[in-house]
Design an enzyme around this catalytic site. Structure first.
Site, PDB file in Angstrom:
ATOM      1  N   LYS A 105      18.253  37.354  52.209  1.00  0.00           N
ATOM      2  CA  LYS A 105      19.640  37.358  52.694  1.00  0.00           C
ATOM      3  C   LYS A 105      20.612  37.507  51.530  1.00  0.00           C
ATOM      4  O   LYS A 105      21.549  38.301  51.588  1.00  0.00           O
ATOM      5  CB  LYS A 105      19.929  36.053  53.451  1.00  0.00           C
ATOM      6  CG  LYS A 105      21.378  35.893  53.795  1.00  0.00           C
ATOM      7  CD  LYS A 105      21.741  34.480  54.195  1.00  0.00           C
ATOM      8  CE  LYS A 105      21.832  33.515  53.075  1.00  0.00           C
ATOM      9  NZ  LYS A 105      23.144  33.045  52.658  1.00  0.00           N
ATOM     10  N   ASN A 106      20.408  36.746  50.473  1.00  0.00           N
ATOM     11  CA  ASN A 106      21.395  36.762  49.381  1.00  0.00           C
ATOM     12  C   ASN A 106      21.399  38.081  48.616  1.00  0.00           C
ATOM     13  O   ASN A 106      22.435  38.482  48.095  1.00  0.00           O
ATOM     14  CB  ASN A 106      21.167  35.580  48.434  1.00  0.00           C
ATOM     15  CG  ASN A 106      21.620  34.272  49.068  1.00  0.00           C
ATOM     16  OD1 ASN A 106      22.279  34.284  50.114  1.00  0.00           O
ATOM     17  ND2 ASN A 106      21.271  33.157  48.455  1.00  0.00           N
ATOM     18  N   ARG A 123      33.188  25.184  44.896  1.00  0.00           N
ATOM     19  CA  ARG A 123      32.835  26.586  44.662  1.00  0.00           C
ATOM     20  C   ARG A 123      33.963  27.498  44.174  1.00  0.00           C
ATOM     21  O   ARG A 123      34.369  28.439  44.860  1.00  0.00           O
ATOM     22  CB  ARG A 123      32.167  27.178  45.904  1.00  0.00           C
ATOM     23  CG  ARG A 123      30.949  26.381  46.299  1.00  0.00           C
ATOM     24  CD  ARG A 123      30.185  26.978  47.432  1.00  0.00           C
ATOM     25  NE  ARG A 123      29.271  28.032  47.020  1.00  0.00           N
ATOM     26  CZ  ARG A 123      28.378  28.576  47.826  1.00  0.00           C
ATOM     27  NH1 ARG A 123      28.284  28.186  49.065  1.00  0.00           N
ATOM     28  NH2 ARG A 123      27.568  29.519  47.401  1.00  0.00           N
ATOM     29  N   ASP A 127      18.992  25.930  46.611  1.00  0.00           N
ATOM     30  CA  ASP A 127      18.834  26.254  48.035  1.00  0.00           C
ATOM     31  C   ASP A 127      17.537  25.701  48.623  1.00  0.00           C
ATOM     32  O   ASP A 127      17.300  25.822  49.826  1.00  0.00           O
ATOM     33  CB  ASP A 127      18.880  27.781  48.240  1.00  0.00           C
ATOM     34  CG  ASP A 127      20.299  28.315  48.141  1.00  0.00           C
ATOM     35  OD1 ASP A 127      21.238  27.514  47.986  1.00  0.00           O
ATOM     36  OD2 ASP A 127      20.473  29.552  48.210  1.00  0.00           O
ATOM     37  N   ARG A 133      22.520  31.488  60.204  1.00  0.00           N
ATOM     38  CA  ARG A 133      23.151  32.316  59.171  1.00  0.00           C
ATOM     39  C   ARG A 133      22.115  32.908  58.225  1.00  0.00           C
ATOM     40  O   ARG A 133      22.345  33.949  57.634  1.00  0.00           O
ATOM     41  CB  ARG A 133      24.113  31.469  58.329  1.00  0.00           C
ATOM     42  CG  ARG A 133      25.337  31.028  59.085  1.00  0.00           C
ATOM     43  CD  ARG A 133      26.222  30.215  58.200  1.00  0.00           C
ATOM     44  NE  ARG A 133      26.548  31.010  57.014  1.00  0.00           N
ATOM     45  CZ  ARG A 133      27.444  30.668  56.112  1.00  0.00           C
ATOM     46  NH1 ARG A 133      28.113  29.558  56.252  1.00  0.00           N
ATOM     47  NH2 ARG A 133      27.670  31.431  55.082  1.00  0.00           N
ATOM     48  N   CYS A 135      33.601  25.013  50.502  1.00  0.00           N
ATOM     49  CA  CYS A 135      32.690  25.113  51.639  1.00  0.00           C
ATOM     50  C   CYS A 135      31.901  23.819  51.732  1.00  0.00           C
ATOM     51  O   CYS A 135      32.123  22.897  50.951  1.00  0.00           O
ATOM     52  CB  CYS A 135      31.791  26.333  51.529  1.00  0.00           C
ATOM     53  SG  CYS A 135      30.355  26.065  50.545  1.00  0.00           S
TER      54      CYS A 135
HETATM   55  C1  UD1 Z   1      24.599  31.883  45.213  1.00  0.00           C
HETATM   56  C2  UD1 Z   1      23.859  31.864  46.519  1.00  0.00           C
HETATM   57  C3  UD1 Z   1      23.666  30.432  46.996  1.00  0.00           C
HETATM   58  C4  UD1 Z   1      22.986  29.607  45.911  1.00  0.00           C
HETATM   59  C5  UD1 Z   1      23.723  29.741  44.595  1.00  0.00           C
HETATM   60  C6  UD1 Z   1      23.013  29.064  43.436  1.00  0.00           C
HETATM   61  C7  UD1 Z   1      24.535  33.927  47.546  1.00  0.00           C
HETATM   62  C8  UD1 Z   1      25.280  34.588  48.634  1.00  0.00           C
HETATM   63  N1  UD1 Z   1      24.623  32.609  47.499  1.00  0.00           N
HETATM   64  O1  UD1 Z   1      25.883  31.316  45.454  1.00  0.00           O
HETATM   65  O2  UD1 Z   1      22.870  30.471  48.172  1.00  0.00           O
HETATM   66  O3  UD1 Z   1      22.994  28.255  46.303  1.00  0.00           O
HETATM   67  O4  UD1 Z   1      23.882  31.125  44.245  1.00  0.00           O
HETATM   68  O5  UD1 Z   1      21.742  29.578  43.294  1.00  0.00           O
HETATM   69  O6  UD1 Z   1      23.816  34.551  46.777  1.00  0.00           O
HETATM   70  N2  UD1 Z   1      30.911  28.470  39.571  1.00  0.00           N
HETATM   71  C9  UD1 Z   1      32.137  28.295  38.971  1.00  0.00           C
HETATM   72  N3  UD1 Z   1      32.954  29.385  38.851  1.00  0.00           N
HETATM   73  C10 UD1 Z   1      32.611  30.616  39.319  1.00  0.00           C
HETATM   74  C11 UD1 Z   1      31.356  30.777  39.932  1.00  0.00           C
HETATM   75  C12 UD1 Z   1      30.524  29.683  40.053  1.00  0.00           C
HETATM   76  O7  UD1 Z   1      32.500  27.207  38.545  1.00  0.00           O
HETATM   77  O8  UD1 Z   1      33.399  31.565  39.181  1.00  0.00           O
HETATM   78  C13 UD1 Z   1      29.983  27.313  39.678  1.00  0.00           C
HETATM   79  C14 UD1 Z   1      29.704  26.922  41.131  1.00  0.00           C
HETATM   80  O9  UD1 Z   1      30.682  26.018  41.604  1.00  0.00           O
HETATM   81  C15 UD1 Z   1      28.334  26.284  40.994  1.00  0.00           C
HETATM   82  C16 UD1 Z   1      27.659  27.138  39.913  1.00  0.00           C
HETATM   83  O10 UD1 Z   1      28.724  27.745  39.193  1.00  0.00           O
HETATM   84  O11 UD1 Z   1      28.447  24.979  40.523  1.00  0.00           O
HETATM   85  C17 UD1 Z   1      26.717  28.187  40.434  1.00  0.00           C
HETATM   86  O12 UD1 Z   1      27.349  28.933  41.456  1.00  0.00           O
HETATM   87  P1  UD1 Z   1      26.941  30.443  41.780  1.00  0.00           P
HETATM   88  O13 UD1 Z   1      25.663  30.773  41.096  1.00  0.00           O
HETATM   89  O14 UD1 Z   1      28.110  31.315  41.528  1.00  0.00           O
HETATM   90  O15 UD1 Z   1      26.684  30.384  43.331  1.00  0.00           O
HETATM   91  P2  UD1 Z   1      27.045  31.493  44.394  1.00  0.00           P
HETATM   92  O16 UD1 Z   1      26.919  32.854  43.788  1.00  0.00           O
HETATM   93  O17 UD1 Z   1      28.311  31.134  45.070  1.00  0.00           O
END
Ligand code: UD1
Length: 431
Positions: free
Chosen positions: A22-23, A122, A306, A398, A117
């Site tokens: 999915k991701n 996030r 996850d 989802r 969320c």
């Molecule tokens: C993706 C996955 C989600 C998974 C996560 C971590 C998708 C659609 N979702 O989410 O299922 O749980 O990776 O493996 O692929 N952060 C910041 N600033 C940013 C971006 C991230 O502070 O600009 C922090 C987030 O709050 C979190 C960490 O970095 O603590 C990792 O987040 P991130 O890897 O970006 O997760 P997602 O891409 O949102």
């Protein structure tokens, strides 16, 4: 309101096939609009999140044609709108991938700010930092991220402050069509980052190093048609691995890349499961009560966040006290109170769960607080004595295709129901 009703106690036994990730799909579908030629994508999971994103692509003018349940043809040449509606981002945060895709291709994009969320706050500051570094003007106006690069995007040296899957992919997409060379350091190494890079490369992008923490991207002017098959979903596979372990079952999980599952395999082996690896399958056998361990979630190749709720549920049935530390998202233990209703003994302090294993759960009525925690509660229900009703299963839908159908094929007594009357009927039927 849909619910799952489960009579626990049956071990999961048999074989199942895992679908596309999915991701990876969410990013690949977004990236597919970056060419004016037609892109053919196979092994697409038929889950709510990917279907919402396909709607969002159509809404901005893209042509989406479903060839069959798991194959789609996308053509982005007709896109006339560079702004994505709030209704989509509200349903799936990952529609923010359209920001990187639209900005890369058209040098302008507008996507509502996703907000927090269920699993944490996030922020997306790293995505925006990356776009700015590439030369885009990025402002937040009326709740939306407005990005534009009238003079074009320019390759840069970008260092991410933390490892972020979303920021890595979003920046990689935009940089693919920038002028010059981008070096992205401290990049995420998740298998779906590699899959998106492979997909972009199959469209003519020039990305090297995906899967390591330094990704090098030489921008190209145009991308072209491609046929691509999405990588298997490691989280779906991991969920069934834990389902097998929690029910003392024996499940052969097919169409997986065992290497992607190593962190999960290592933990299951450590606590007493037998895990057999094949070329593209993995078999989990558990015949006795498992024992305690510690788990800390980390970016890939560490233990995935996850898969945290699922293993916590498993450890809640293991002998001894386990400690699970959640280092990625701050709010990922919301299922613990639900699990307590089933007899789980878990105490949360900050980002740590202290889990005192119990001998068994008893069925209860619980609510899915989010996607992965919802799946974990279903596993708890499968292992419990008696009947469990899981509310709010839209979260689960989802990300898991035919969850109840696949579980039933492994011998689980689980049914999707639409009313209290059906719950009663199920109770009556299973005695
Ligand atoms: C993706 C996955 C989600 C998974 C996560 C971590 C998708 C659609 N979702 O989410 O299922 O749980 O990776 O493996 O692929 N952060 C910041 N600033 C940013 C971006 C991230 O502070 O600009 C922090 C987030 O709050 C979190 C960490 O970095 O603590 C990792 O987040 P991130 O890897 O970006 O997760 P997602 O891409 O949102």
């Amino acid at each position: 309101m849909e619910q799952y009703v489960i009579r626990g106690g049956n071990p999961l036994v048999g074989e199942i096939e895992i679908g596309g990730a999915k991701n990876a799909a969410l990013a690949i579908l977004s990236a597919a609009i970056m060419t004016d030629e037609t892109v053919y994508i196979e092994n697409l999971p038929d889950v709510r999140d990917t279907n919402v994103l396909l709607d969002a692509i159509q809404k901005i003018g893209g042509i989406v044609e479903r060839v069959n349940r798991h194959t789609v043809r996308i053509n982005g040449s007709t896109i006339g709108d560079y702004s994505v509606d709030y209704e989509y981002i509200k349903k799936i945060r990952a529609s923010y991938y359209l920001l990187g895709a639209l900005l890369g291709k058209y040098k302008k994009a507008e996507v509502p700010l996703p907000g927090g969320c269920n699993i944490g706050s996030r922020p997306i500051d790293q995505h925006l930092k990356g776009f700015r570094a590439l030369g885009a003007q990025v402002d937040i106006r009326h709740g939306a991220i407005c990005a534009s690069a009238e003079q074009g995007l320019f390759g840069r040296h970008i260092y991410l402050d933390m490892v972020s899957v979303g920021a890595t992919i979003n920046i990689m997409m935009a940089a693919s069509m920038a002028n010059g060379y981008t070096i992205l350091e401290n990049a995420a190494r998740e298998p779906h980052v590699v899959d998106v890079a492979n997909f972009l490369n199959s469209m003519g992008a020039n990305i090297k190093g995906a899967g390591t923490d330094v990704i090098r991207i030489r921008g190209v002017e145009k991308l072209h048609a491609a046929n691509y098959m999405i990588v298997p979903d490691m989280i779906e596979a991991g969920t069934y691995m834990i389902g097998a372990a929690a029910t003392k079952g024996d499940v052969l999980i097919k169409n997986v890349i065992p290497k992607h599952l190593e962190a999960i395999t290592a933990k299951l082996t450590e606590i007493g499961c037998e895990v057999q690896e094949f070329d593209d399958a993995i078999r989990v056998i558990a015949s006795k009560r498992l024992h305690r361990t510690h788990v800390k979630t980390l970016p890939y190749p560490g233990y995935p966040t996850d898969m945290q709720p699922q293993i916590s549920v498993l450890l809640a049935l293991a002998r001894g006290t386990s400690i699970v530390t959640e280092s990625i998202f701050e709010n990922r233990f919301k299922y613990v109170d639900e699990l307590a209703r089933m007899g789980g003994n878990v105490k949360v302090e900050g980002n740590t769960a202290i889990i005192d294993g119990v001998e068994g759960f008893t069925g209860a009525r619980v609510s899915a607080p989010d996607l992965r925690a919802g799946a974990a509660l279903v596993i708890a229900g499968l292992a419990a004595d008696g009947i469990t009703v899981v509310d709010d299963i839209t979260y689960i839908q989802r990300g898991y295709e035919d969850f109840e159908v696949k579980l039933a094929s492994l011998g689980a007594e689980i049914q999707k129901v639409f009313s209290e009357k059906e719950v009663q009927k199920f109770r009556y039927r299973v005695g």
